[in-house]
Write a protein that holds these residues in place. Structure first.
Motif, mmCIF file in Angstrom:
data_model
loop_
_atom_site.group_PDB
_atom_site.id
_atom_site.type_symbol
_atom_site.label_atom_id
_atom_site.label_comp_id
_atom_site.label_asym_id
_atom_site.label_seq_id
_atom_site.Cartn_x
_atom_site.Cartn_y
_atom_site.Cartn_z
ATOM 1 N N SER A 141 2.985 -19.691 -19.908
ATOM 2 C CA SER A 141 2.245 -19.435 -18.673
ATOM 3 C C SER A 141 3.079 -18.619 -17.695
ATOM 4 C CB SER A 141 1.840 -20.747 -18.017
ATOM 5 O OG SER A 141 0.959 -21.446 -18.854
ATOM 6 N N ALA A 142 4.370 -18.892 -17.668
ATOM 7 C CA ALA A 142 5.252 -18.109 -16.798
ATOM 8 C C ALA A 142 5.248 -16.642 -17.239
ATOM 9 C CB ALA A 142 6.659 -18.677 -16.825
ATOM 10 N N ILE A 143 5.289 -16.425 -18.566
ATOM 11 C CA ILE A 143 5.252 -15.049 -19.073
ATOM 12 C C ILE A 143 3.933 -14.381 -18.678
ATOM 13 C CG2 ILE A 143 5.266 -13.608 -21.150
ATOM 14 C CD1 ILE A 143 6.942 -15.772 -22.503
ATOM 15 N N ALA A 144 2.829 -15.127 -18.844
ATOM 16 C CA ALA A 144 1.518 -14.570 -18.497
ATOM 17 C C ALA A 144 1.452 -14.218 -17.023
ATOM 18 C CB ALA A 144 0.419 -15.555 -18.856
ATOM 19 N N THR A 145 2.064 -15.067 -16.191
ATOM 20 C CA THR A 145 2.046 -14.797 -14.751
ATOM 21 C C THR A 145 2.818 -13.521 -14.422
ATOM 22 O OG1 THR A 145 1.949 -17.167 -14.405
ATOM 23 C CG2 THR A 145 2.478 -15.825 -12.498
ATOM 24 N N ILE A 146 3.991 -13.360 -15.070
ATOM 25 C CA ILE A 146 4.776 -12.140 -14.840
ATOM 26 C C ILE A 146 3.973 -10.910 -15.243
ATOM 27 C CG2 ILE A 146 6.841 -10.873 -15.547
ATOM 28 C CD1 ILE A 146 7.878 -13.161 -14.182
ATOM 29 N N LEU A 147 3.352 -10.979 -16.418
ATOM 30 C CA LEU A 147 2.559 -9.852 -16.906
ATOM 31 C C LEU A 147 1.421 -9.545 -15.935
ATOM 32 C CD1 LEU A 147 2.195 -7.852 -19.227
ATOM 33 C CD2 LEU A 147 0.788 -9.527 -20.395
ATOM 34 N N PHE A 148 0.805 -10.610 -15.429
ATOM 35 C CA PHE A 148 -0.282 -10.470 -14.463
ATOM 36 C C PHE A 148 0.202 -9.739 -13.213
ATOM 37 C CE2 PHE A 148 -2.472 -12.516 -10.795
ATOM 38 C CZ PHE A 148 -3.745 -12.053 -11.039
ATOM 39 N N LEU A 149 1.372 -10.137 -12.711
ATOM 40 C CA LEU A 149 1.892 -9.513 -11.496
ATOM 41 C C LEU A 149 2.213 -8.043 -11.737
ATOM 42 C CD1 LEU A 149 4.119 -12.398 -10.111
ATOM 43 C CD2 LEU A 149 1.864 -11.665 -9.318
ATOM 44 N N ILE A 150 2.777 -7.748 -12.926
ATOM 45 C CA ILE A 150 3.085 -6.352 -13.238
ATOM 46 C C ILE A 150 1.802 -5.523 -13.233
ATOM 47 C CG2 ILE A 150 3.947 -4.778 -15.017
ATOM 48 C CD1 ILE A 150 5.857 -6.958 -15.915
ATOM 49 N N MET A 151 0.754 -6.065 -13.867
ATOM 50 C CA MET A 151 -0.494 -5.310 -13.943
ATOM 51 C C MET A 151 -1.133 -5.135 -12.578
ATOM 52 S SD MET A 151 -2.518 -6.069 -17.381
ATOM 53 C CE MET A 151 -2.060 -7.398 -18.430
ATOM 54 N N ILE A 152 -1.063 -6.194 -11.736
ATOM 55 C CA ILE A 152 -1.610 -6.079 -10.385
ATOM 56 C C ILE A 152 -0.881 -4.966 -9.631
ATOM 57 C CG2 ILE A 152 -1.721 -7.243 -8.139
ATOM 58 C CD1 ILE A 152 -3.779 -8.477 -9.733
ATOM 59 N N GLY A 153 0.444 -4.941 -9.785
ATOM 60 C CA GLY A 153 1.240 -3.901 -9.131
ATOM 61 C C GLY A 153 0.837 -2.522 -9.611
ATOM 62 N N ALA A 154 0.705 -2.387 -10.939
ATOM 63 C CA ALA A 154 0.314 -1.095 -11.503
ATOM 64 C C ALA A 154 -1.049 -0.677 -10.972
ATOM 65 C CB ALA A 154 0.285 -1.176 -13.028
ATOM 66 N N ASN A 155 -1.951 -1.642 -10.858
ATOM 67 C CA ASN A 155 -3.299 -1.310 -10.391
ATOM 68 C C ASN A 155 -3.292 -0.862 -8.933
ATOM 69 O OD1 ASN A 155 -6.106 -1.108 -10.820
ATOM 70 N ND2 ASN A 155 -6.380 -2.983 -9.642
ATOM 71 N N MET A 156 -2.447 -1.516 -8.117
ATOM 72 C CA MET A 156 -2.366 -1.105 -6.719
ATOM 73 C C MET A 156 -1.867 0.326 -6.596
ATOM 74 S SD MET A 156 -1.215 -4.720 -5.122
ATOM 75 C CE MET A 156 -0.187 -4.167 -3.808
ATOM 76 N N LEU A 157 -0.870 0.633 -7.439
ATOM 77 C CA LEU A 157 -0.305 1.984 -7.448
ATOM 78 C C LEU A 157 -1.381 3.005 -7.815
ATOM 79 C CD1 LEU A 157 2.552 3.370 -7.275
ATOM 80 C CD2 LEU A 157 2.495 3.364 -9.754
ATOM 81 N N VAL A 158 -2.133 2.688 -8.889
ATOM 82 C CA VAL A 158 -3.156 3.624 -9.354
ATOM 83 C C VAL A 158 -4.256 3.786 -8.311
ATOM 84 C CG1 VAL A 158 -4.883 4.049 -11.125
ATOM 85 C CG2 VAL A 158 -2.677 3.141 -11.760
ATOM 86 N N GLN A 159 -4.616 2.682 -7.648
ATOM 87 C CA GLN A 159 -5.647 2.774 -6.608
ATOM 88 C C GLN A 159 -5.209 3.702 -5.487
ATOM 89 O OE1 GLN A 159 -6.530 -1.288 -5.535
ATOM 90 N NE2 GLN A 159 -8.489 -1.169 -6.579
ATOM 91 N N LYS A 160 -3.901 3.623 -5.154
ATOM 92 C CA LYS A 160 -3.369 4.514 -4.121
ATOM 93 C C LYS A 160 -3.520 5.963 -4.534
ATOM 94 C CE LYS A 160 -0.439 2.628 -0.756
ATOM 95 N NZ LYS A 160 0.467 1.518 -0.934
ATOM 96 N N ILE A 161 -3.181 6.225 -5.810
ATOM 97 C CA ILE A 161 -3.259 7.600 -6.306
ATOM 98 C C ILE A 161 -4.708 8.078 -6.293
ATOM 99 C CG2 ILE A 161 -2.878 9.083 -8.316
ATOM 100 C CD1 ILE A 161 -0.518 7.206 -9.022
ATOM 101 N N ILE A 162 -5.627 7.204 -6.745
ATOM 102 C CA ILE A 162 -7.031 7.620 -6.826
ATOM 103 C C ILE A 162 -7.608 7.892 -5.433
ATOM 104 C CG2 ILE A 162 -9.360 6.847 -7.476
ATOM 105 C CD1 ILE A 162 -8.128 5.473 -9.861
ATOM 106 N N SER A 163 -7.108 7.162 -4.425
ATOM 107 C CA SER A 163 -7.645 7.375 -3.085
ATOM 108 C C SER A 163 -7.275 8.757 -2.547
ATOM 109 C CB SER A 163 -7.148 6.288 -2.138
ATOM 110 O OG SER A 163 -5.773 6.453 -1.910
ATOM 111 N N LYS A 164 -6.290 9.423 -3.185
ATOM 112 C CA LYS A 164 -5.880 10.757 -2.742
ATOM 113 C C LYS A 164 -6.739 11.863 -3.349
ATOM 114 C CE LYS A 164 -1.576 9.955 -0.792
ATOM 115 N NZ LYS A 164 -1.813 8.540 -0.577
ATOM 116 N N VAL A 165 -7.599 11.475 -4.283
ATOM 117 C CA VAL A 165 -8.383 12.463 -5.023
ATOM 118 C C VAL A 165 -9.312 13.232 -4.092
ATOM 119 C CG1 VAL A 165 -10.501 12.411 -6.384
ATOM 120 C CG2 VAL A 165 -8.367 11.671 -7.392
ATOM 121 N N GLY A 166 -9.378 14.541 -4.288
ATOM 122 C CA GLY A 166 -10.306 15.372 -3.537
ATOM 123 C C GLY A 166 -9.821 15.762 -2.155
ATOM 124 N N GLN A 167 -8.517 15.563 -1.880
ATOM 125 C CA GLN A 167 -8.019 15.900 -0.541
ATOM 126 C C GLN A 167 -7.070 17.088 -0.580
ATOM 127 O OE1 GLN A 167 -6.458 12.315 1.041
ATOM 128 N NE2 GLN A 167 -8.480 11.410 1.273
#
Lengths: 293, 374
Positions: B348-374
């Motif tokens: 479960s600890a491993i799953a939690t770490i993986l979850f946090l990594i993915m959440i971080g990656a998703n936040m990063l990607v969302q930031k990038i996508i919000s720049k689209v079209g500018q």
């Protein structure tokens, strides 16, 4: 000083902003990519048509010399010899897939519509929770699911696979994204003013507007359930799935290499048919997609 | 002269894009904008005191409807009023939320809790809470986990972005084909993701012995003297797995991009051409991508979960564990502890770490996508 652009005509339509050179480049790119993507699939089909001596020939050949359906014959013979009738496995898979896909489509669309178009307090939070949960891997959740299913008395029952599929978060996320972007509020407002109930608005107005989305959801959900293999929640042999049955045969090693290749092809045929039907439906919706407002 | 003209046009395009495209063409492109805008809509709805008669749809009679202004109510009062007004929303979400809570939310929350315990399937007791010991063990005592982290990051950073961009580009390219041809081409590109175990063909192609097609061909041509172990060779395994991952990468996101491109507002393209969009790439950046933001966000999630969670295929191709842990990813650690050793707390600890990594990656990607079209 306005420069007049030269119009290009393609498929009897004026195309804007597309150079011939660009089209050619893209075509080349797609051809190379497509070749790379499809070659292994061709090999799967070739393998399933090869007689045993060709499967083990040196040097191995890519193309089949004397195509035969013998592998399919032996696969069906092995399947029909099994203790549980083969038709039972087919029924199980068809039942699980049909019930799972329909429930998944209906419940997630319904929820997605509410989350996207009805401004009830708490919806932003609910959606955030759902979206985050997508990123949690399922491995460690098996134990909790086992406890839940046994409490509900659903162990060793098809519902143990079907009901969790109804709560598929990816499907909801997909539907929500499309409902957000391709349904304008004005259409819904006028339906409501005409006395249309929220449920009817959802079914009659909103759903047809996001047809491409739910056709995609059907493909995705169908595939997952169709390929459902051995589940830890089901232990009666007569409740197991087609994929499981074929898996049992093909794990027989080298002697069954031919039957194994045939099994892969058999399992792929139905999803491909569903895919073709739904994709051609996406294309049909093109004509009506102009009536957005 | 011509050069000058071009730059002038380019400036024009930029200006138009910034000032007009956003305001004129897109009311609600991103999630955040959509949510913000309907919050605004609510508040304006409520603050307008409607005294004019409204026709009641049920009876057809004119009813005088008085709406109290939002500013006259406390936050709680307003929330309750909104809840009552939109109660049908709760009924519509309820069936999904019930199943979701039972089979997703509860297990996830339970495993967060379990990650602070030494719970396993063999021993049971009430003294299992061990605080953050699982986490310290992961980062300071578990060399294999650190190796797996490295592998996962390498794997995800290569396959994630490439598969994402590839999915979009191919979907966008084939969107202009004639409908029937497009369906066929979609099938060709999507075929590897058809699931089942079609990917096992790579094992047949790159089999360890001379019977594999690649080895056989290379031996036949005299390029190698003995078969290469491909998936069981440290030097090749990771690269081959990345190739297979990319081969399978045009999946759900690809389909959602195709569907999204179908629901786009086509009149915008003509308007854009009049406004000075000059080629397909400008059109992509200023018109297509901003309209596709919801699908882009969806695709990002599938790319992230796909590239970080690519474990089962690797196990099928390279075996478990892979040679010298060369392809051991966090997913494999998870399988190892979660469903082989049954050390559920640690898993479960491993799953939690993986979850946090993915959440971080998703936040990063969302930031990038919000720049689209500018």
């Amino acid at each position: 000083m306005q420069k007049t652009q030269k119009m290009r005509i393609r498929n009897h339509q004026v195309v804007l902003n597309r150079s011939v050179g660009g089209d050619a480049g893209i075509f080349t790119f797609l051809a190379i990519m497509g070749f790379f993507m499809f070659l292994p699939m061709v090999y799967v089909i070739m393998q399933s048509l090869k007689p045993l001596d060709e499967l083990f020939i040196f040097p191995p050949r890519f193309w089949v010399e004397k195509p035969t359906f013998g592998n399919f014959g032996s696969l069906f013979k092995l399947l029909s010899d099994s203790w549980v009738p083969f038709s039972r496995y087919i029924f199980n898979t068809v039942f699980i897939t049909a019930a799972g896909v329909f429930g998944n489509l209906f419940f997630s669309s319904l929820a997605a519509y509410a989350l996207a178009k009805i401004p009830f307090p708490g919806r932003v939070g609910i959606f955030k929770i759902i979206r985050s949960s997508l990123m949690f891997t399922a491995t460690v959740t098996a134990i909790a699911n086992f406890l839940t299913l046994s409490t509900l008395g659903l162990l060793d029952n098809h519902l143990a696979i079907i009901i969790p599929a109804w709560g598929s978060t990816l499907g909801l996320y997909l539907m929500k994204q499309f409902m957000d972007s391709s349904i304008t509020d004005t259409v819904l407002e006028s339906a409501r003013l005409d006395g249309c109930s929220e449920l009817k608005t959802f079914w009659v107005i909103a759903m047809p507007m996001v047809k491409p989305a739910w056709l995609t959801l059907i493909i995705y959900s169908f595939q997952g359930l169709w390929n459902a293999g051995a589940s830890v929640y089901i232990y009666s042999e007569e409740l197991k799935t087609l994929n499981y049955a074929i898996g049992q045969i093909t794990s027989g090693g080298i002697a069954r290499a031919g039957a194994s290749a045939a099994g892969t092809v058999i399992m792929m045929i139905v999803p491909i048919l569903v895919f073709i039907i739904s994709q051609s439906n996406i294309i049909e919706t093109m004509g009506s997609s102009g009536m957005k407002d | 002269m011509a050069n000058q003209d071009n730059t002038k046009n380019a400036v024009n395009v930029r200006k138009i894009s910034k000032d007009e495209f956003k305001n004129k063409y897109f009311e609600t492109s991103t999630e955040s904008v959509a949510l913000a805008s309907d919050l605004n809509a609510n508040s304006t709805d409520a603050t307008v005191v409607a005294e004019e008669p409204v026709i009641d749809p049920a009876t057809g009679k004119k009813v005088k409807k008085v709406v109290t202004a939002r500013k006259d109510m406390t936050m709680a009062q307003w929330t309750i009023k909104e809840m009552k007004r939109n109660k049908v929303g709760y009924f519509m979400v309820a069936p999904f939320m019930l199943v979701f809570t039972l089979f997703t939310l509860f297990p996830v929350l339970l495993s967060f809790v379990l990650s602070f315990t030494s719970f396993n399937m063999l021993e049971f007791g009430w003294d299992i809470f061990i605080g953050i010991e699982n986490y310290t063990r992961l980062f300071f005592d578990d060399d294999i986990f650190l190796q797996a982290c490295k592998n996962t990051l390498v794997f995800a950073m290569v396959t994630g972005p490439i598969s994402y961009i590839l999915s979009f580009l191919v979907a966008w390219f084939i969107n202009e084909l004639a409908p029937k041809i497009r369906a066929l081409v979609t099938l060709v590109f999507y075929a590897p993701s058809f699931g089942g175990n079609a990917y096992l063909v790579w094992q047949t192609l790159f089999h360890d012995d001379a019977n594999g097609w690649v080895n056989g061909t290379l031996l036949d041509l005299g390029l190698i003297n003995e078969p290469i172990l491909w998936f069981h060779d440290e030097n090749y395994a990771m690269t081959l797995c990345i190739v297979v991952a990319l081969w399978m990468s045009l999946g759900t996101a690809f389909l959602s991009f195709i569907a999204g491109l179908q629901t786009m507002d086509k009149s915008l393209f003509e308007a854009a051409a009049v406004d000075g969009i000059k080629n397909r790439w400008q059109e992509l950046w200023y018109i297509t991508l901003p309209q596709m933001k919801p699908q882009l966000l969806f695709g990002a999630i599938t790319a992230i979960t796909g590239s970080f969670g690519f474990g089962a295929v690797v196990t099928a191709l390279c075996g478990f564990p892979s040679v010298n842990y060369s392809c051991h990813t966090i997913m494999h650690c998870l399988d190892d502890y979660g469903s082989m050793r049954w050390e559920v707390g640690y898993a479960s600890a491993i799953a939690t770490i993986l979850f946090l990594i993915m959440i971080g990656a998703n936040m990063l990607v969302q930031k990038i996508i919000s720049k689209v079209g500018q």
